[in-house]
Structures are given as structure tokens and as C-alpha cells.
Write a protein that holds these residues in place. Sequence first.
Motif, PDB file in Angstrom:
ATOM      1  N   GLY A  64       0.718  -1.055  -0.030  1.00  0.00           N
ATOM      2  CA  GLY A  64      -0.059  -0.066  -0.030  1.00  0.00           C
ATOM      3  C   GLY A  64       0.794   1.293   0.030  1.00  0.00           C
ATOM      4  N   LEU A  65       1.991   1.169  -0.228  1.00  0.00           N
ATOM      5  CA  LEU A  65       2.971   2.178  -0.251  1.00  0.00           C
ATOM      6  C   LEU A  65       2.676   3.547  -1.256  1.00  0.00           C
ATOM      7  CD1 LEU A  65       5.580   3.911   0.519  1.00  0.00           C
ATOM      8  CD2 LEU A  65       6.812   2.430  -1.535  1.00  0.00           C
ATOM      9  N   ARG A  66       2.345   4.610  -0.747  1.00  0.00           N
ATOM     10  CA  ARG A  66       1.706   5.554  -1.670  1.00  0.00           C
ATOM     11  C   ARG A  66       3.150   6.545  -1.924  1.00  0.00           C
ATOM     12  NH1 ARG A  66      -2.654   8.615   1.961  1.00  0.00           N
ATOM     13  NH2 ARG A  66      -0.755   8.301   3.346  1.00  0.00           N
ATOM     14  N   ILE A  67       3.111   6.657  -3.225  1.00  0.00           N
ATOM     15  CA  ILE A  67       4.294   7.673  -3.858  1.00  0.00           C
ATOM     16  C   ILE A  67       4.072   8.756  -4.539  1.00  0.00           C
ATOM     17  CG2 ILE A  67       6.364   7.840  -5.416  1.00  0.00           C
ATOM     18  CD1 ILE A  67       6.856   4.720  -4.691  1.00  0.00           C
ATOM     19  N   SER A  68       4.476   9.770  -4.205  1.00  0.00           N
ATOM     20  CA  SER A  68       4.251  11.185  -5.043  1.00  0.00           C
ATOM     21  C   SER A  68       5.527  11.542  -5.633  1.00  0.00           C
ATOM     22  CB  SER A  68       3.675  12.228  -4.135  1.00  0.00           C
ATOM     23  OG  SER A  68       3.433  13.420  -4.800  1.00  0.00           O
ATOM     24  N   TYR A  69       5.350  11.911  -7.048  1.00  0.00           N
ATOM     25  CA  TYR A  69       6.781  11.975  -7.783  1.00  0.00           C
ATOM     26  C   TYR A  69       6.754  13.263  -8.557  1.00  0.00           C
ATOM     27  CZ  TYR A  69      10.270  11.004 -11.428  1.00  0.00           C
ATOM     28  OH  TYR A  69      11.019  11.197 -12.412  1.00  0.00           O
ATOM     29  N   LEU A  70       7.549  14.392  -8.324  1.00  0.00           N
ATOM     30  CA  LEU A  70       7.884  15.314  -9.099  1.00  0.00           C
ATOM     31  C   LEU A  70       8.850  15.000 -10.070  1.00  0.00           C
ATOM     32  CD1 LEU A  70       7.609  18.756  -9.881  1.00  0.00           C
ATOM     33  CD2 LEU A  70       9.708  18.738  -8.013  1.00  0.00           C
ATOM     34  N   ALA A  71       8.372  15.021 -11.313  1.00  0.00           N
ATOM     35  CA  ALA A  71       9.383  14.622 -12.417  1.00  0.00           C
ATOM     36  C   ALA A  71       9.904  15.833 -12.835  1.00  0.00           C
ATOM     37  CB  ALA A  71       8.547  14.056 -13.482  1.00  0.00           C
ATOM     38  N   GLN A  72      11.304  15.763 -13.712  1.00  0.00           N
ATOM     39  CA  GLN A  72      11.821  16.682 -14.102  1.00  0.00           C
ATOM     40  C   GLN A  72      11.331  17.485 -15.314  1.00  0.00           C
ATOM     41  OE1 GLN A  72      15.929  15.871 -15.904  1.00  0.00           O
ATOM     42  NE2 GLN A  72      16.808  16.893 -14.226  1.00  0.00           N
ATOM     43  N   ASP A  73      10.595  16.577 -15.998  1.00  0.00           N
ATOM     44  CA  ASP A  73       9.617  17.216 -17.080  1.00  0.00           C
ATOM     45  C   ASP A  73       8.132  16.628 -16.819  1.00  0.00           C
ATOM     46  OD1 ASP A  73      11.940  18.528 -18.442  1.00  0.00           O
ATOM     47  OD2 ASP A  73      12.589  16.409 -19.082  1.00  0.00           O
ATOM     48  N   PRO A  74       7.443  17.618 -15.906  1.00  0.00           N
ATOM     49  CA  PRO A  74       6.168  17.004 -15.733  1.00  0.00           C
ATOM     50  C   PRO A  74       5.154  17.081 -16.853  1.00  0.00           C
ATOM     51  CG  PRO A  74       6.285  19.470 -14.917  1.00  0.00           C
ATOM     52  CD  PRO A  74       7.839  18.857 -15.492  1.00  0.00           C
ATOM     53  N   VAL A  75       4.199  15.926 -16.773  1.00  0.00           N
ATOM     54  CA  VAL A  75       3.160  15.905 -17.768  1.00  0.00           C
ATOM     55  C   VAL A  75       1.814  16.319 -17.288  1.00  0.00           C
ATOM     56  CG1 VAL A  75       2.096  14.237 -19.368  1.00  0.00           C
ATOM     57  CG2 VAL A  75       4.572  13.799 -18.939  1.00  0.00           C
ATOM     58  N   PHE A  76       1.196  16.973 -17.941  1.00  0.00           N
ATOM     59  CA  PHE A  76      -0.173  17.435 -17.869  1.00  0.00           C
ATOM     60  C   PHE A  76      -1.236  17.255 -18.756  1.00  0.00           C
ATOM     61  CE2 PHE A  76       2.712  20.529 -15.544  1.00  0.00           C
ATOM     62  CZ  PHE A  76       2.269  20.500 -14.236  1.00  0.00           C
ATOM     63  N   LYS A  77      -2.618  17.216 -18.241  1.00  0.00           N
ATOM     64  CA  LYS A  77      -3.520  17.221 -19.290  1.00  0.00           C
ATOM     65  C   LYS A  77      -3.507  18.845 -19.767  1.00  0.00           C
ATOM     66  CE  LYS A  77      -6.293  13.645 -17.195  1.00  0.00           C
ATOM     67  NZ  LYS A  77      -7.590  13.218 -16.367  1.00  0.00           N
ATOM     68  N   GLU A  78      -3.258  18.901 -20.851  1.00  0.00           N
ATOM     69  CA  GLU A  78      -3.046  20.440 -21.319  1.00  0.00           C
ATOM     70  C   GLU A  78      -4.143  21.617 -21.216  1.00  0.00           C
ATOM     71  OE1 GLU A  78      -0.144  22.076 -22.322  1.00  0.00           O
ATOM     72  OE2 GLU A  78       0.988  19.805 -21.398  1.00  0.00           O
ATOM     73  N   GLU A  79      -5.580  20.797 -21.497  1.00  0.00           N
ATOM     74  CA  GLU A  79      -6.648  21.798 -21.477  1.00  0.00           C
ATOM     75  C   GLU A  79      -7.333  21.622 -20.203  1.00  0.00           C
ATOM     76  OE1 GLU A  79      -7.711  23.564 -23.960  1.00  0.00           O
ATOM     77  OE2 GLU A  79      -5.709  22.586 -25.038  1.00  0.00           O
ATOM     78  N   ASP A  80      -6.697  21.067 -19.234  1.00  0.00           N
ATOM     79  CA  ASP A  80      -7.356  21.127 -17.904  1.00  0.00           C
ATOM     80  C   ASP A  80      -6.829  22.585 -17.278  1.00  0.00           C
ATOM     81  OD1 ASP A  80      -8.712  20.034 -15.767  1.00  0.00           O
ATOM     82  OD2 ASP A  80      -7.412  18.319 -15.441  1.00  0.00           O
TER      83      ASP A  80
END
Length: 583
Positions: A64-80
Motif C-alpha cells: 500500500g505504499l503511496r508515492i508522490s513524484y515530481l518529475a524533471q519534465d512534468p506531464v499534464f492534461k493541457e486543456e485542464d
Amino acid sequence: MLLSAEHLTKHQNIKCIVKDVSFAIEDKDKIALVGVNGTGKTTLLRMIAGEEKYEEGTMIRKNGLRISYLAQDPVFKEEDTILHQILSMDKEIKEFEAKAILGKLGIYNVDEKVAHLSGGQRKRVALARALLKPCDLLLLDEPTNHLDNQMIEWLENYLQRFSKAVFMVTHDRYFLERVCTKIIEIDRTCLYTYEANYSEFLEAKEQRKEMMMVQDRKRANLLRKELEWMRAGVQARGTKSRDRIERFHKLNEIEDYKESSSVKLDTLTSRLGKKTMEWEHLSKAYKDKVLFHDFSYHLQRNDRIGILGVNGCGKSTLMRILAKEEMPDSGIVEHGETVRIAFFKQGCEEMDFSKTVLDYIKDTSNEIKTMEGSFSASQMLERFLFDKKMQYTPIGRLSGGERRRLYLLKVLISAPNILFLDEPTNDLDIETLQILEDYLDNFNGAIITVSHDRYFLDRICDKMFVFEGNGVIRQYTGGYSALKLEQSYSKEKTEKEKTVRQSIPKMSTKEKQELESMDQKMDDIQNKIQSLDEEMALAGDDFKKIQQLSDTRMNLENELEKLMERWEELSEKKQMIEDMKNK
């Protein structure tokens, strides 16, 4: 234990990232992963996040380990929108929490679409998203990039109080010192763990180097003896002798410890004449926002100037104006005839990713002059840790840090005598930063730098230009720490003055009106007394009338005396208030 990795091996194309390494992450650990650019820090972070596979070994995660990750090049839903992008991650996230953290990171229009954001804004939104996502392990890849100093200090305090585990890649040395309690170094496919903050890590690393060199010498001595035994042609070798032969081969296979290669910076500068740069009454505004106004300065030959201010205040704009790449709204910038500027820009430059590393440098020069003599482009690349194989590698296959190092080389080989550095520490590893700082110490010319790296500013700068709002740029003497000390002193002084002002008695509106009207009242009474005196002189022997006038006069004198006493009381109070204000 949150995560345990055993005997991991990972290759990136033909390059080995880690070989047979093991490590663990405990609950509440605050770990930094450090190493030179291109050693695989981001790759290892992605492996922990489950976004990258490995060839050998095991990685066991807590159920059940929960991981939150800040990537070097983050990905988004562009129209959100920004807010919806964050709230949709987890139902536990409250809207007011999201707005609060976004505000701390300088993002206020939460209804704006992600597609409209700049690269720096996207990284800050991604950081907010990572901090808000409920987790047991927070992974951060260069979290301080694109943050101004106030935001970095806020993030420092946030992570110091953070009750979960943190595993990060960062080159911010003050950040490492103040947040981390454990450091893992990646060095030539191996991992070395130190229970230390940054300053303790430096000491422990030196001790490890010395120990490994001692072990190498001992092994070399033992290997020499075993080699003599092997050459002696021992006869009738038994079982024990076969074991000794195997031990010899194992000893012979162990590689000697070699110190990591480091970048070598010693390019020549051009001669700088008496006149450097001068700017007078510079002003710049975008729409209704004034970035700066009436800013003047004459650059000295060996100035070391740092520029500080919140994101979007106009630091990079000022640099472009000084470099004559952009026009001010008013004012002038003059360059001396011998001025040769090299501008190391924040986002590198537009690189052709299909071009090889060698061709990229050859575009500037194929022969580079240094203090040690002339070097070819290929030789200079080797000094910047790009070996023969890498020189024929397309730029697109380099890591972000390697591209920054390559860009830095291109800037410095142009033999500048004035250096403009816009966020030079972004994505550069600590060892390269240390070499760069040594180079700048000996640079024979002026340096102007925009940086959020507080250690770098302390190390390099002797003056600071600070954007203080309302278009004002104020000059301070010293580096970042000296600036903070002076600002802290000014703040304490202001608070003290505020406390004193609050303790100063105040005159009520009624008292002010009373004091203002007293002069006229006293004049009126004085005039009445004078009139009575004249009437009494004309009364002759009319003692009754004289007595009446005398009684009236006495009453007026009593009234005048009371007014005088009240006037003195209010005047003294007013003077005391003014004296306290002027202290």
C-alpha cells in the motif's frame, strides 16, 4: 521500512547506470541523491517511482505504499485548469489547501489552463501537485528549479516539518544542508550512503576516498607478492595452492580506485578597456506593471553582482536590456569598445538535438585558447567530461545537466570579458558548480548573475541588486547572507520603531481641536479685560459700577488663568509626542 532495493543493475542504452547496488528508504527519511550530471540520478528516481524498469535485482515496496513524484519534465492534461488538475488527483485534497500552496509558489490564477503556462510555471504547479498528493514517500527531482529565494525558504521549512519520507535530487547546497539527514552518492555505477547532511557528507566522502586509496595500496602490495609466487612456478600444488591461485585472479580483477574526473575551466578572457558598461535612468514596464524605473549604474572592471527578486519581477528582462538584446522604455545602455559579453541564458539556447556534441562546439570554434595553451574542440570537450564516444553522440541523447554543461563550455570558449549568467546553477551537478565557482573567482572581468542558489551568491557576489517592488532596484554590499542579515536588521529596526510609535501617546481629535481654538479664546478674553479697564477708567466716582466691572474682570482673569494652564498642558503633550516621533 518503506522500500528495499537489493542488487539492482540498470543500463541506459549501452551505458551502465547502476551495477549490483542495494539501498533502503525508511519511514521519515530525508534523503538526497547526489552525483555528477549523466550518472543516472533521474533514472534511479524513476525506478523508485515505478516508471523505469531494471534488468537485475529486486525492489520490495511496503504494501500500500503511496508515492508522490515530481518529475524533471512534468506531464499534464493541457486543456485542464490548474486547480482541477490538482483536485482531480485525490478526493482528500481540499480546494483551500491547493490555493494556499499554489499561492506560496507564485501561482494565483488557478483557473488558467495548463497549456498557457511557461516552463517555470509548469514546474511550480507540478511541485504543488506533488506536495498535495497524499503519500508515504515524496520523490522530488530538482524541486528548487524555477523557484525564487522566498519560495525556496518556504519549501525548506515545509519539508523540515514534513512527517513522511523524502527522496530528492537537488544541487542546492544550502537546501541539502538544512533539509537532508541522509545522502546517497552515485559514483561510477556504485551507491555510497552517508548518514549526514551536506557539510558532514563532504567530510565523510573525503574519508572514504582516503580509505579506498589505502585499500588500493594494500591490495597492490599483496598482488605484487602473489604475482611473485605465481611466477616462481611452485611445484606439486595442492588444494590450498589452487585456492591461492583463485584468490590471485580475484585480486587482479578488482579495479583500482580512481578519483572522478572533474571539469577543467581555464579559458582565456579578452582584454577589457577602461570603459566597461554604463546605464542611466533605465525604465521598463509591461502593460500596467512597472518592472523597474530610473535605474542607473556604472559597472566596475571586476564587479561581482547578483540580482535577486521574486519570479516575474523583471530580472531576466534587465539582463537582456543590459546585453542590448531588448530595448528599455527609457534610459540608455552604453558598452565600451572592448566589451565582449558572453550570455549564459536560463533555458540554454535552441539546440539542434540531431547535431553531435563535437559539431555543436565546432560551430563556435575548433581551436580554443586557454592559460595552458591551445586546445582543439575535441580536447576541450574531454576537459568538460565528454569523452571521445560522447562527442559523436547526438545532443538529444544527453541528460539535462549534460546539455547545460555543454552550453556552458560554448559560452566560455568565446573569450568574454563580461559574463552574464542567468540561473547558471540550474541542472548543474555540485562538482561542476564548484569548478565554475573557482573559475569565476579568477575570471578577469565583470560578472552579473541572476540566481536562486544562495550558496552560489554567497560564494561569488560582492554586491546585490534587489528588486524591492514598485519598480525600485536597491543596491546592497555583500553576498546573499550579508543581504539577509541587513534586511533582518532593517526589519528588526522597523518593528522596534513600530513598537515605539505604538507606545507614543496620542492626542485625541477633541484635544487637537481644543488646543487649536485656545489662542483665539485667550485673545478674546484679553480684549474683554482691556475693554473693562477702559470702562473703569471712565466710570469716575461711580463706585457701584466700578465694583461690578471689577467683579467681571476678576472672573475673566480666573477663566484666562485656567485656559493658560490647559494650554500649557496640551502644548507639553504635543511637544512630547513630536520629540518621541523624532527619536
